[in-house]
Design an enzyme around this catalytic site. Structure first.
Site, PDB file in Angstrom:
ATOM      1  N   ASP A 196       7.717  70.499 -60.409  1.00  0.00           N
ATOM      2  CA  ASP A 196       8.230  69.159 -59.675  1.00  0.00           C
ATOM      3  C   ASP A 196       9.168  69.707 -58.733  1.00  0.00           C
ATOM      4  O   ASP A 196       9.591  71.110 -58.673  1.00  0.00           O
ATOM      5  CB  ASP A 196       9.058  68.541 -61.050  1.00  0.00           C
ATOM      6  CG  ASP A 196       9.851  67.075 -60.469  1.00  0.00           C
ATOM      7  OD1 ASP A 196       9.753  66.472 -60.617  1.00  0.00           O
ATOM      8  OD2 ASP A 196      11.324  67.097 -60.097  1.00  0.00           O
ATOM      9  N   GLU A 223      12.657  68.697 -55.653  1.00  0.00           N
ATOM     10  CA  GLU A 223      13.781  67.704 -55.097  1.00  0.00           C
ATOM     11  C   GLU A 223      13.736  67.792 -54.010  1.00  0.00           C
ATOM     12  O   GLU A 223      13.318  68.931 -53.236  1.00  0.00           O
ATOM     13  CB  GLU A 223      15.025  68.077 -56.047  1.00  0.00           C
ATOM     14  CG  GLU A 223      15.215  67.733 -57.495  1.00  0.00           C
ATOM     15  CD  GLU A 223      14.812  66.439 -58.105  1.00  0.00           C
ATOM     16  OE1 GLU A 223      15.207  65.130 -57.339  1.00  0.00           O
ATOM     17  OE2 GLU A 223      14.554  66.047 -59.145  1.00  0.00           O
ATOM     18  N   GLU A 264      24.304  59.107 -50.642  1.00  0.00           N
ATOM     19  CA  GLU A 264      23.352  58.983 -51.643  1.00  0.00           C
ATOM     20  C   GLU A 264      21.908  59.603 -52.201  1.00  0.00           C
ATOM     21  O   GLU A 264      22.011  59.166 -53.600  1.00  0.00           O
ATOM     22  CB  GLU A 264      22.339  57.877 -50.659  1.00  0.00           C
ATOM     23  CG  GLU A 264      21.369  56.440 -51.340  1.00  0.00           C
ATOM     24  CD  GLU A 264      20.335  55.755 -50.568  1.00  0.00           C
ATOM     25  OE1 GLU A 264      19.651  54.523 -51.165  1.00  0.00           O
ATOM     26  OE2 GLU A 264      20.815  55.100 -49.051  1.00  0.00           O
ATOM     27  N   HIS A 321      20.612  63.521 -57.647  1.00  0.00           N
ATOM     28  CA  HIS A 321      20.249  65.279 -58.008  1.00  0.00           C
ATOM     29  C   HIS A 321      21.332  66.140 -58.159  1.00  0.00           C
ATOM     30  O   HIS A 321      21.314  66.610 -59.082  1.00  0.00           O
ATOM     31  CB  HIS A 321      19.257  65.801 -57.400  1.00  0.00           C
ATOM     32  CG  HIS A 321      19.529  65.629 -56.196  1.00  0.00           C
ATOM     33  ND1 HIS A 321      20.454  65.909 -55.448  1.00  0.00           N
ATOM     34  CD2 HIS A 321      18.716  65.357 -55.328  1.00  0.00           C
ATOM     35  CE1 HIS A 321      20.166  65.672 -54.174  1.00  0.00           C
ATOM     36  NE2 HIS A 321      19.422  65.382 -53.636  1.00  0.00           N
ATOM     37  N   HIS A 356      18.634  63.805 -61.443  1.00  0.00           N
ATOM     38  CA  HIS A 356      17.592  64.723 -62.288  1.00  0.00           C
ATOM     39  C   HIS A 356      17.298  66.124 -61.372  1.00  0.00           C
ATOM     40  O   HIS A 356      18.264  66.515 -60.641  1.00  0.00           O
ATOM     41  CB  HIS A 356      16.675  64.143 -60.463  1.00  0.00           C
ATOM     42  CG  HIS A 356      16.206  62.337 -61.164  1.00  0.00           C
ATOM     43  ND1 HIS A 356      14.381  61.867 -61.212  1.00  0.00           N
ATOM     44  CD2 HIS A 356      16.401  61.496 -60.934  1.00  0.00           C
ATOM     45  CE1 HIS A 356      14.493  60.723 -61.716  1.00  0.00           C
ATOM     46  NE2 HIS A 356      15.826  60.877 -61.253  1.00  0.00           N
ATOM     47  N   ASP A 403      13.180  68.788 -65.054  1.00  0.00           N
ATOM     48  CA  ASP A 403      12.130  67.091 -65.408  1.00  0.00           C
ATOM     49  C   ASP A 403      10.394  68.107 -65.394  1.00  0.00           C
ATOM     50  O   ASP A 403      10.025  67.489 -65.950  1.00  0.00           O
ATOM     51  CB  ASP A 403      11.924  66.152 -63.375  1.00  0.00           C
ATOM     52  CG  ASP A 403      13.024  65.649 -62.896  1.00  0.00           C
ATOM     53  OD1 ASP A 403      13.347  65.439 -64.573  1.00  0.00           O
ATOM     54  OD2 ASP A 403      13.388  64.877 -62.047  1.00  0.00           O
TER      55      ASP A 403
END
Length: 226
Positions: A7, A9, A51, A56, A150, A155
């Site tokens: 995963d 970000e 935003e 995260h 996140h 994750d």
């Protein structure tokens, strides 16, 4: 078979618009057993928006002293080797990674070694939501994990449980430990004490069975009670 649950970000949704990877998290599976992990934060050389930070929780200040992707690329490739890559919405993760690897003239991740858990989940739950949060609830895995923000490694660990459950492997009690499995101490032995009845105790027990519960399974053990 070795598999890597992966995963990432990012600073945004599209690398073609200049967005970059800010975190990579991987969990190793060896024959469906959890092994080691790989985790790196990356300086994207790009300012994150408020935003984006809300998703995260990773701030610009936190990433200031982190390495660039080019500094961790070789280490990342060494970790994943030629293993299968398991990702949720894999085109997103692999797309970002291959973009960065191509810029560095590094080997890219080929499509034939990628497994998308979204596809597996849609086959399992047709017509239903199959995002990671929805699957956590449906499969009842990692329900206590804080999902306010996140995180790539977080994750990846959750996806490991989801992936194994989607394959029908019972993961009850599985802990995604920071240690490798070979570091676990499995040498403990049970101390069992054998209880031996004396002759008088044995005869007393037989007499009790005979007089009180002659039709029980206990009585059938001894031919005297048949």
């Amino acid at each position: 078979m070795r598999e890597i649950i992966l995963d990432i970000e990012t600073s945004g949704l599209d690398y073609k618009e200049g967005h970059r990877i800010i975190e990579i998290g991987c969990v190793e599976l060896n024959k469906k057993e959890v092994g080691s992990h790989f985790h790196r934060y990356i300086n994207p050389l790009k300012t994150l928006t408020e935003e984006n930070i809300k998703i995260h929780g990773i701030t610009n200040e936190f990433l200031e002293d982190k390495p660039l992707f080019e500094d961790v690329a070789e280490e990342f490739l060494s970790f994943i080797q030629d293993s299968s890559i398991i990702a949720h919405n894999a085109n997103f993760d692999v797309g970002f990674l291959n973009y960065e690897l191509e810029k560095l003239s590094k080997p890219q991740i080929s499509k034939d070694r990628v497994v998308d858990t979204v596809v597996i989940a849609r086959n399992r739950f047709p017509g239903q939501q199959v995002n990671l949060d929805a699957l956590v609830k449906k499969l009842k895995v990692n329900t206590l994990v804080d999902r306010e923000f996140h995180g790539a490694l977080k994750d990846a660990k959750i996806l490991t449980d989801v992936y194994l459950e989607l394959q029908g492997i019972n993961q009850m009690g599985l802990q995604l430990n920071e240690r490798k499995t070979e570091d676990l101490n499995l040498s403990g032995e049970l101390n069992l004490t054998q209880i031996v009845l004396t002759k008088d105790e044995t005869e007393a027990h037989k007499e009790f069975i005979k007089n009180n519960i002659p039709k029980s399974n206990w009585a059938k053990v001894d031919k005297n009670y048949e």
